[in-house]
Design a protein around this motif. Structure first.
Motif, PDB file in Angstrom:
ATOM      1  N   GLY A   1      -6.577  13.333  -3.699  1.00  0.00           N
ATOM      2  CA  GLY A   1      -5.971  12.356  -4.605  1.00  0.00           C
ATOM      3  C   GLY A   1      -5.336  11.213  -3.835  1.00  0.00           C
ATOM      4  O   GLY A   1      -5.326  10.066  -4.289  1.00  0.00           O
ATOM      5  N   GLN A   2      -4.828  11.543  -2.653  1.00  0.00           N
ATOM      6  CA  GLN A   2      -4.252  10.503  -1.808  1.00  0.00           C
ATOM      7  C   GLN A   2      -5.329   9.501  -1.392  1.00  0.00           C
ATOM      8  O   GLN A   2      -5.109   8.295  -1.381  1.00  0.00           O
ATOM      9  CB  GLN A   2      -3.595  11.122  -0.557  1.00  0.00           C
TER      10      GLN A   2
ATOM     11  N   PHE B   1      -1.585  11.694  -8.754  1.00  0.00           N
ATOM     12  CA  PHE B   1      -2.891  11.735  -8.096  1.00  0.00           C
ATOM     13  C   PHE B   1      -2.954  12.799  -7.002  1.00  0.00           C
ATOM     14  O   PHE B   1      -4.032  13.245  -6.648  1.00  0.00           O
ATOM     15  CB  PHE B   1      -3.238  10.369  -7.488  1.00  0.00           C
TER      16      PHE B   1
ATOM     17  N   LEU C   1      -6.112   1.066  -3.907  1.00  0.00           N
ATOM     18  CA  LEU C   1      -5.216   0.080  -3.307  1.00  0.00           C
ATOM     19  C   LEU C   1      -5.909  -0.794  -2.263  1.00  0.00           C
ATOM     20  O   LEU C   1      -5.480  -1.922  -2.008  1.00  0.00           O
ATOM     21  CB  LEU C   1      -4.008   0.787  -2.695  1.00  0.00           C
TER      22      LEU C   1
ATOM     23  N   SER D   1      -6.301   7.283  -4.273  1.00  0.00           N
ATOM     24  CA  SER D   1      -5.274   6.249  -4.422  1.00  0.00           C
ATOM     25  C   SER D   1      -5.469   5.146  -3.389  1.00  0.00           C
ATOM     26  O   SER D   1      -5.348   3.953  -3.686  1.00  0.00           O
ATOM     27  CB  SER D   1      -3.881   6.857  -4.247  1.00  0.00           C
ATOM     28  N   LYS D   2      -5.762   5.552  -2.171  1.00  0.00           N
ATOM     29  CA  LYS D   2      -5.957   4.604  -1.079  1.00  0.00           C
ATOM     30  C   LYS D   2      -7.160   3.694  -1.344  1.00  0.00           C
ATOM     31  O   LYS D   2      -7.113   2.504  -1.055  1.00  0.00           O
ATOM     32  CB  LYS D   2      -6.145   5.386   0.216  1.00  0.00           C
TER      33      LYS D   2
ATOM     34  N   PHE E   1       1.131   6.101  -7.071  1.00  0.00           N
ATOM     35  CA  PHE E   1      -0.036   6.844  -7.535  1.00  0.00           C
ATOM     36  C   PHE E   1       0.101   8.353  -7.314  1.00  0.00           C
ATOM     37  O   PHE E   1      -0.206   9.135  -8.204  1.00  0.00           O
ATOM     38  CB  PHE E   1      -1.319   6.359  -6.840  1.00  0.00           C
ATOM     39  N   VAL E   2       0.558   8.735  -6.127  1.00  0.00           N
ATOM     40  CA  VAL E   2       0.604  10.160  -5.785  1.00  0.00           C
ATOM     41  C   VAL E   2       1.768  10.867  -6.468  1.00  0.00           C
ATOM     42  O   VAL E   2       1.589  11.919  -7.081  1.00  0.00           O
ATOM     43  CB  VAL E   2       0.651  10.357  -4.247  1.00  0.00           C
TER      44      VAL E   2
ATOM     45  N   GLU F   1       0.820  -1.209   0.000  1.00  0.00           N
ATOM     46  CA  GLU F   1       0.000   0.000   0.000  1.00  0.00           C
ATOM     47  C   GLU F   1       0.858   1.264   0.000  1.00  0.00           C
ATOM     48  O   GLU F   1       0.580   2.206  -0.740  1.00  0.00           O
ATOM     49  CB  GLU F   1      -0.944  -0.005   1.207  1.00  0.00           C
TER      50      GLU F   1
ATOM     51  N   LEU G   1       0.812   3.886  -2.908  1.00  0.00           N
ATOM     52  CA  LEU G   1       0.499   5.302  -2.666  1.00  0.00           C
ATOM     53  C   LEU G   1       1.573   6.200  -3.253  1.00  0.00           C
ATOM     54  O   LEU G   1       1.271   7.195  -3.923  1.00  0.00           O
ATOM     55  CB  LEU G   1       0.357   5.580  -1.168  1.00  0.00           C
TER      56      LEU G   1
END
Length: 154
Positions: A120-121, A106, A128, A124-125, A100-101, A93, A97
């Motif tokens: 955006g975080q 994101f 995931l 993403s979470k 993605f970030v 994860e 993260l």
């Protein structure tokens, strides 16, 4: 209908408590985001993970996999393997993260949904979480709370 529930009871209860664990995780993550700020999203994720793991261990032990033993040796073994498996999924994860970030950007996204800010975080979470829930089920079922053939968990 009752037979169907009995047949899939473990999966059904895992999904229910998995959703509740995810809610606990997301609420803790959002609270940390508010307190620590969006830049410390990885730290927020670790804190949220710790809170969710404690909740998940208790619910998985008692209601999902019905591990009956509270002998110190059994509990310590379960907690150790549960935490190790969850550390593995935390690494996935955290890496996801970061990917993605930072790589996919994101962190630049955000929106308001029903009066709540969704960063955006957090998006993403959510993505995931699906991967992590599936991984955690397999770890819990086949390693941590595994019942040996012909033996009930004491």
């Amino acid at each position: 209908m009752k037979k169907l529930f009995e047949k899939y009871k473990e999966v059904i209860t895992y999904v229910i408590f998995g959703v509740l664990t995810t809610v606990v995780n997301f609420v803790a993550f959002r609270a940390c985001e508010i307190v620590l700020g969006n830049d410390l999203y990885l730290l927020s994720n670790i804190i949220a993970w710790a809170v969710a793991v404690a909740f998940a261990y208790i619910t998985n032990k008692i209601w999902v996999f019905e591990s009956k033993s509270f002998k110190p040796g059994v509990v310590l073994k379960e907690i150790g393997s549960f935490t190790a498996a969850r550390l593995f999924s935390l690494a996935i994860e955290e890496g996801g993260l970061l990917l993605f970030v930072e790589v996919f950007g994101f962190g630049k996204f955000g929106m308001t949904v029903l009066g709540f800010t969704v960063t955006g975080q957090m998006i993403s979470k959510i993505i995931l979480a699906v991967v992590v829930v599936i991984l955690n089920y397999f770890f819990s079922k086949y390693i941590i709370f595994r019942k040996k053939k012909g033996e009930e968990n004491e």
